[in-house]
Design a protein around this motif. Structure first.
Motif, PDB file in Angstrom:
ATOM      1  N   ILE A  20       2.106  -3.668   6.984  1.00  0.00           N
ATOM      2  CA  ILE A  20       3.155  -2.806   6.423  1.00  0.00           C
ATOM      3  C   ILE A  20       3.346  -3.134   4.948  1.00  0.00           C
ATOM      4  O   ILE A  20       3.403  -2.248   4.092  1.00  0.00           O
ATOM      5  CB  ILE A  20       4.494  -3.005   7.173  1.00  0.00           C
ATOM      6  N   TYR A  33       0.723  -1.750   2.394  1.00  0.00           N
ATOM      7  CA  TYR A  33       0.910  -0.353   1.999  1.00  0.00           C
ATOM      8  C   TYR A  33       2.134  -0.176   1.106  1.00  0.00           C
ATOM      9  O   TYR A  33       2.124   0.570   0.134  1.00  0.00           O
ATOM     10  CB  TYR A  33       1.065   0.537   3.242  1.00  0.00           C
ATOM     11  N   LEU A  72       2.491   6.639   1.878  1.00  0.00           N
ATOM     12  CA  LEU A  72       3.150   5.652   2.725  1.00  0.00           C
ATOM     13  C   LEU A  72       3.558   6.271   4.052  1.00  0.00           C
ATOM     14  O   LEU A  72       3.359   5.681   5.118  1.00  0.00           O
ATOM     15  CB  LEU A  72       4.379   5.081   2.004  1.00  0.00           C
ATOM     16  N   ILE A 122       1.613   4.331   7.010  1.00  0.00           N
ATOM     17  CA  ILE A 122       2.308   3.177   7.588  1.00  0.00           C
ATOM     18  C   ILE A 122       2.446   3.321   9.099  1.00  0.00           C
ATOM     19  O   ILE A 122       2.867   4.361   9.600  1.00  0.00           O
ATOM     20  CB  ILE A 122       3.700   2.992   6.958  1.00  0.00           C
TER      21      ILE A 122
END
Length: 419
Positions: free
Chosen positions: A363, A366, A376, A380
């Motif tokens: 996470i 990104y 994103l 994600i």
């Protein structure tokens, strides 16, 4: 008063806020409140705007000889009802005890909350908060806020709590119950500071902020549920109330269970913001409680971040995830935890663990190396869920009600400054 939305129809900002006050206070049968400082030498009433400065200012500024209170000092809050007075009390001569009190010496903001206990029933805990505005340096900044709302010049707005309280009242399931609201006031003492590094010391310089009648005190529910990190480790709410617990604890939990709880917290926080269409301004892991599988935002004093478009909503959700990941990296609790085979092991002997890197690395990669929100949202994954599957898709007109509320409150406020 049965409909707080009608408060927007009042002719002045003060009437609007008094209308909101009446709605909240009458619902709980409160007439008013008094604030008293008690020491061995006696008792004295204290003005609303001085409470937090008196209690925390000396520690923040390091002026120990100016405002220090003796150890046996107490804040007494008297909540007045029609035929009764409820006394809440807090010992204030000692430092705060919760594990998330960061070093006062490096802190740049006076804390906004104090836990109070009913003097006759210690199990009855309430939270005294001071609602404040941040980021406004002049009246012109409020004017810019209204113009931007009116013309849709940007898609995200910071709004202090006094101007966005209706948003919380509309969505009580996501916030602590509000028991009492004081009258508005202006803070004349500094509450935000910038740090200047001297040759051999840290110097704190007050930041002058515009807060004319944008502040108020409120007494809210203290949620007896753990915040995200203790929840992820299977701890109850009591653990985080005393930093001494970090010196004597032992935890073993399956890594998959720990990771599931943490990812579930991020997912539910993202879903909650998506449902609300706004976010509290303060949203780190220790500012979010997990209550029976639901998210409760417990730090509301700093106001709200409100989007007026789908793009803005996605931005504030990404921002919230960033704040939670940053909070995990700085956690005073998780630094005592490490992964050993299929378990998370925590105890006071473990120091400065990098456990967070094991389960938030993807996470974080990104978040901090990609500036485009659309990338994103698309890329994600939080556990097994994609962020673009979590965020609700809205049409532009579905953000209008929040925008109209804020236009109404800022218009009333600016009118009060010119009258």
């Amino acid at each position: 008063m049965s409909n707080y939305m009608s408060c927007l129809d009042e002719k002045s900002y003060y009437d609007y806020f008094q209308c909101i006050r009446n709605y909240v206070n009458s619902k709980n049968s409160f007439k008013g409140a008094s604030y008293i400082i008690k020491t061995n030498s006696g008792t004295e009433t204290i003005s609303k705007y001085l409470i937090f400065y008196k209690i925390y200012g000396h520690a923040i500024l390091g002026h120990h000889n100016l405002l220090d209170l003796p150890e046996n000092s107490y804040l007494i809050v008297l909540l007045e009802k029609e035929d009764d007075v409820i006394e809440y009390i807090k010992e204030i001569g000692k430092r705060r005890q919760d594990i998330y009190v960061f070093d006062y010496y490096l802190r740049t903001k006076i804390p906004e909350s104090i836990l109070l206990r009913n003097s006759k029933n210690p199990e009855d805990i309430k939270k005294l908060i001071e609602a404040r505005p941040y980021g406004f340096k002049t009246k012109r900044d409020i004017e810019k806020l209204k113009k931007s709302l009116d013309k849709r010049l940007v898609d995200i707005f910071y709004v202090p709590l006094s101007l966005s309280l209706i948003l919380l009242l509309k969505n009580p399931e996501y916030f602590p119950n509000i028991y009492y609201i004081s009258k508005l006031y202006t803070i004349n003492t500094p509450y935000v500071f910038k740090i200047l590094l001297g040759t051999s010391d840290i110097i704190k310089e007050p930041v002058k902020l515009f807060n004319d009648n944008l502040n108020f005190l409120s007494i809210i529910e203290f949620e007896k549920y753990p915040t995200i990190e203790p929840y992820s480790l299977g701890l109850n709410y009591n653990f985080e109330l005393n930093y001494e617990n970090l010196n004597k604890f032992e935890i073993q939990i399956k890594f998959d269970e720990f990771r599931h709880r943490f990812y579930d917290s991020i997912i539910k926080t993202s879903k909650a913001i998506s449902t609300l269409k706004f976010s509290p301004a303060d949203i780190e892991p220790y500012q979010i409680v997990m209550k029976n599988g639901k998210v409760i935002f417990i730090d509301i004093a700093s106001g709200n971040i409100v989007p007026i478009s789908q793009k803005g909503l996605e931005k504030i959700i990404v921002r919230a995830i960033k704040d939670m990941i940053e909070g995990i990296k700085e956690s005073p609790l998780l630094k005592h935890c490490t992964k050993k085979e299929n378990y998370v092991i925590c105890n006071e002997k473990i120091k400065d663990s990098e456990l967070h890197k094991i389960f938030v690395n993807d996470i974080e990669r990104y978040l901090f190396y990609n500036n485009r929100t659309d990338n994103l949202i698309r890329n994600i994954k939080i556990g097994a869920q994609r962020l673009d599957d979590i965020i609700i898709q809205y049409k532009d007109d579905e953000f209008e009600e929040n925008r109209e509320i804020l236009l109404g409150t800022t218009g009333l406020y600016l009118g009060s400054l010119t009258n």
